[in-house]
Design a protein around this motif. Sequence first.
Motif, PDB file in Angstrom:
ATOM      1  N   ARG A 183      -6.315  -5.296  -3.231  1.00  0.00           N
ATOM      2  CA  ARG A 183      -4.997  -5.412  -3.710  1.00  0.00           C
ATOM      3  C   ARG A 183      -4.419  -6.658  -4.249  1.00  0.00           C
ATOM      4  NH1 ARG A 183      -1.916  -0.864  -3.120  1.00  0.00           N
ATOM      5  NH2 ARG A 183      -3.946  -0.007  -3.707  1.00  0.00           N
ATOM      6  N   PHE A 217       0.832  -1.249   0.165  1.00  0.00           N
ATOM      7  CA  PHE A 217      -0.060   0.070  -0.032  1.00  0.00           C
ATOM      8  C   PHE A 217       0.829   1.113  -0.036  1.00  0.00           C
ATOM      9  CE2 PHE A 217      -2.683  -3.291   1.942  1.00  0.00           C
ATOM     10  CZ  PHE A 217      -3.763  -3.119   1.377  1.00  0.00           C
ATOM     11  N   THR A 264       2.631  -1.217  -4.680  1.00  0.00           N
ATOM     12  CA  THR A 264       2.710   0.065  -4.949  1.00  0.00           C
ATOM     13  C   THR A 264       4.568   0.331  -5.273  1.00  0.00           C
ATOM     14  OG1 THR A 264       2.876   0.980  -2.635  1.00  0.00           O
ATOM     15  CG2 THR A 264       0.845   0.825  -3.769  1.00  0.00           C
ATOM     16  N   ALA A 300      -9.328  -3.937   1.728  1.00  0.00           N
ATOM     17  CA  ALA A 300      -8.266  -3.293   0.943  1.00  0.00           C
ATOM     18  C   ALA A 300      -7.264  -4.443   0.826  1.00  0.00           C
ATOM     19  CB  ALA A 300      -7.780  -2.139   1.518  1.00  0.00           C
ATOM     20  N   GLU A 351      -4.581   6.658   5.420  1.00  0.00           N
ATOM     21  CA  GLU A 351      -5.862   6.553   5.542  1.00  0.00           C
ATOM     22  C   GLU A 351      -6.508   5.462   6.459  1.00  0.00           C
ATOM     23  OE1 GLU A 351      -9.961   7.445   5.567  1.00  0.00           O
ATOM     24  OE2 GLU A 351      -8.324   8.848   5.101  1.00  0.00           O
ATOM     25  N   GLU A 401      -0.499   7.162   1.038  1.00  0.00           N
ATOM     26  CA  GLU A 401      -1.667   7.764   1.363  1.00  0.00           C
ATOM     27  C   GLU A 401      -2.542   6.735   1.884  1.00  0.00           C
ATOM     28  OE1 GLU A 401      -0.193   8.108  -1.526  1.00  0.00           O
ATOM     29  OE2 GLU A 401       0.707   9.900  -1.382  1.00  0.00           O
ATOM     30  N   GLU A 402      -2.617   5.482   1.115  1.00  0.00           N
ATOM     31  CA  GLU A 402      -3.638   4.430   1.638  1.00  0.00           C
ATOM     32  C   GLU A 402      -3.158   4.030   3.085  1.00  0.00           C
ATOM     33  OE1 GLU A 402      -4.058   1.813  -2.348  1.00  0.00           O
ATOM     34  OE2 GLU A 402      -2.039   1.913  -1.562  1.00  0.00           O
ATOM     35  N   ARG A 403      -2.143   3.812   3.572  1.00  0.00           N
ATOM     36  CA  ARG A 403      -1.526   3.467   4.891  1.00  0.00           C
ATOM     37  C   ARG A 403      -2.118   4.483   5.595  1.00  0.00           C
ATOM     38  NH1 ARG A 403       4.389   2.795   4.755  1.00  0.00           N
ATOM     39  NH2 ARG A 403       4.297   3.692   2.929  1.00  0.00           N
TER      40      ARG A 403
END
Length: 162
Positions: A155, A45, A162, A151, A52, A48-50
Motif C-alpha cells: 500500500r 486500509f 483509502t 499489505a 480481512e 473490508e481490508e482491515r
Amino acid sequence: MSRAVCPGSFDPVTHGHLDIIGRAASLFDEVIVAIGVNPSKSRLFGPEERTEMLRRAVEPFANVRVEGFTGLVTDFCLAHDAPAIVKGLRASSDFDYEMPMAQMNSALTGVETVFLPTSTRQSFVSSSLVKEVAAFGGDVSAFVPDFVLAALTARLAAGGTT
C-alpha cells in the motif's frame, strides 16, 4: 456467557492489538473485535481490508470474532449483549484519554470498560507509529504479522490511502 468487545480502527492491526485481544480472549467466553468504520476519516486500509486482516490475525483464538461497526461502540455492545469493552493502555496518556469515555459509557448505558496494560514489549507500538516508520522505509516487521507487513509495504509503495 461473558462477552466483551475490543473496539478500534486497527489501521493496521499490530502485535500490540493482538496481545490485548489474546489476553481478553483468556478472560471472557467470547470477544468481538469491533472495527470502527468512519467514512469521514481517511485510513490507509479500507474497512473490508482491515476486517480481512483482523480475521486472519485472530484465527488462533477460537472465541474471537471480527465485525465492523459505525456509530457508538456502546450501541454495538448493547446490540451484541456485551456488557464490557476491553481497551489496552500503553501509557498514562492513554488512561487520561480513555477514562472519561469509560465513565460516560458506564453512566449512559451500563457498559463497563476493562483496561489491560500492554506488555512491555509492545508498550510503544501504535498503528500510527508503525505506518509512519514504514512510510520512511523503516523495518516494522517486529510489530505486525507478516501478511500485514506485506499489505502495508504494498500500500505504501502504491502511495495511497483509502
